[in-house]
Design a protein around this motif. Sequence first.
Motif, PDB file in Angstrom:
ATOM      1  N   ARG A 282     -77.984 107.093 -32.369  1.00 29.81           N
ATOM      2  CA  ARG A 282     -78.711 108.012 -33.303  1.00 29.81           C
ATOM      3  C   ARG A 282     -78.488 109.145 -34.392  1.00 29.81           C
ATOM      4  N   SER A 283     -77.320 109.633 -33.364  1.00 28.66           N
ATOM      5  CA  SER A 283     -76.691 110.688 -33.899  1.00 28.66           C
ATOM      6  C   SER A 283     -75.281 110.887 -34.720  1.00 28.66           C
ATOM      7  N   TYR A 284     -74.800 109.120 -34.210  1.00 28.01           N
ATOM      8  CA  TYR A 284     -73.910 109.153 -35.375  1.00 28.01           C
ATOM      9  C   TYR A 284     -74.134 107.866 -36.538  1.00 28.01           C
ATOM     10  N   GLU A 285     -75.578 107.257 -36.774  1.00 24.64           N
ATOM     11  CA  GLU A 285     -75.748 106.988 -37.891  1.00 24.64           C
ATOM     12  C   GLU A 285     -76.726 108.240 -38.312  1.00 24.64           C
ATOM     13  N   LEU A 286     -77.007 109.534 -37.877  1.00 23.07           N
ATOM     14  CA  LEU A 286     -77.910 110.432 -38.784  1.00 23.07           C
ATOM     15  C   LEU A 286     -75.513 111.698 -39.423  1.00 23.07           C
ATOM     16  N   HIS A 287     -75.249 110.392 -39.184  1.00 24.35           N
ATOM     17  CA  HIS A 287     -73.515 111.316 -40.046  1.00 24.35           C
ATOM     18  C   HIS A 287     -73.563 112.363 -38.889  1.00 24.35           C
ATOM     19  N   ALA A 288     -73.444 112.322 -37.387  1.00 24.09           N
ATOM     20  CA  ALA A 288     -72.902 113.839 -36.588  1.00 24.09           C
ATOM     21  C   ALA A 288     -71.464 113.081 -36.782  1.00 24.09           C
ATOM     22  N   ASN A 289     -70.366 114.073 -36.321  1.00 28.87           N
ATOM     23  CA  ASN A 289     -69.326 114.103 -36.624  1.00 28.87           C
ATOM     24  C   ASN A 289     -68.954 113.499 -35.487  1.00 28.87           C
ATOM     25  N   ALA A 290     -69.010 114.806 -34.291  1.00 26.20           N
ATOM     26  CA  ALA A 290     -68.800 114.307 -33.143  1.00 26.20           C
ATOM     27  C   ALA A 290     -70.482 113.745 -31.974  1.00 26.20           C
ATOM     28  N   TYR A 291     -70.767 113.340 -31.237  1.00 25.93           N
ATOM     29  CA  TYR A 291     -71.010 113.625 -29.809  1.00 25.93           C
ATOM     30  C   TYR A 291     -70.320 113.898 -28.309  1.00 25.93           C
ATOM     31  N   LEU A 292     -71.159 115.606 -27.669  1.00 29.07           N
ATOM     32  CA  LEU A 292     -70.276 116.095 -27.120  1.00 29.07           C
ATOM     33  C   LEU A 292     -71.266 115.835 -25.636  1.00 29.07           C
ATOM     34  N   THR A 293     -71.244 115.236 -24.289  1.00 29.69           N
ATOM     35  CA  THR A 293     -72.159 115.220 -23.734  1.00 29.69           C
ATOM     36  C   THR A 293     -72.046 117.305 -22.246  1.00 29.69           C
ATOM     37  N   LYS A 294     -72.604 118.501 -22.528  1.00 29.93           N
ATOM     38  CA  LYS A 294     -72.298 118.757 -21.599  1.00 29.93           C
ATOM     39  C   LYS A 294     -72.225 119.100 -20.219  1.00 29.93           C
ATOM     40  N   PRO A 295     -70.848 119.233 -19.980  1.00 29.48           N
ATOM     41  CA  PRO A 295     -70.842 119.097 -18.706  1.00 29.48           C
ATOM     42  C   PRO A 295     -71.546 120.016 -17.693  1.00 29.48           C
ATOM     43  N   VAL A 296     -71.697 119.550 -16.467  1.00 33.43           N
ATOM     44  CA  VAL A 296     -72.859 120.621 -15.520  1.00 33.43           C
ATOM     45  C   VAL A 296     -72.057 121.688 -15.079  1.00 33.43           C
ATOM     46  N   ASP A 297     -71.027 121.301 -14.596  1.00 33.01           N
ATOM     47  CA  ASP A 297     -70.876 122.383 -14.190  1.00 33.01           C
ATOM     48  C   ASP A 297     -69.804 123.343 -15.543  1.00 33.01           C
TER      49      ASP A 297
END
Length: 154
Positions: A111-126
């Motif tokens: 969905r983020s890329y469909e809405l034209h996000a330039n990148a998607y990063l998952t926050k590391p827990v550490d």
Amino acid sequence: MTEPETVRPEPAQILLVEDNPGDVRLTKEAFEQGRIENDLHVVSDGAEALDFLTQRGEYEDAPRPDLVLLDLNLPRTNGEEVLRELKDDPELRSIPVIVLTSSQTEEDIARSYELHANAYLTKPVDPDEFIETIRAFETFWFTVVRLPPEVDEQ
């Protein structure tokens, strides 16, 4: 022979849209340790983000961000809606948006890329990995990528 790094004449303007104080602190720490001079602006919900981006209310003098770091899970207006409104606005859509969120669901990523996000990063827990992720992102976006020039208002 390598080309010399481009020197930014002014600090990079970064808008962080994040409601978790711990993640805000880690992000600030990562940018302080980084090599790129920046002004990190922080808002804690999607409605504030839209006010900042459109220079409404208390944000009428806010600078145009060179880049937006956007969490998806936000109070008031969620990150998906912020992304939709930002990319639907002809004056703002050229601002790169990096989704920086704890969600790893395929649906959120798609969905983020469909809405034209330039990148998607998952926050590391550490915390150390989190800081390293921010620093790697900073290096990539401000030394490798060519960002769009600011659009002159008519």
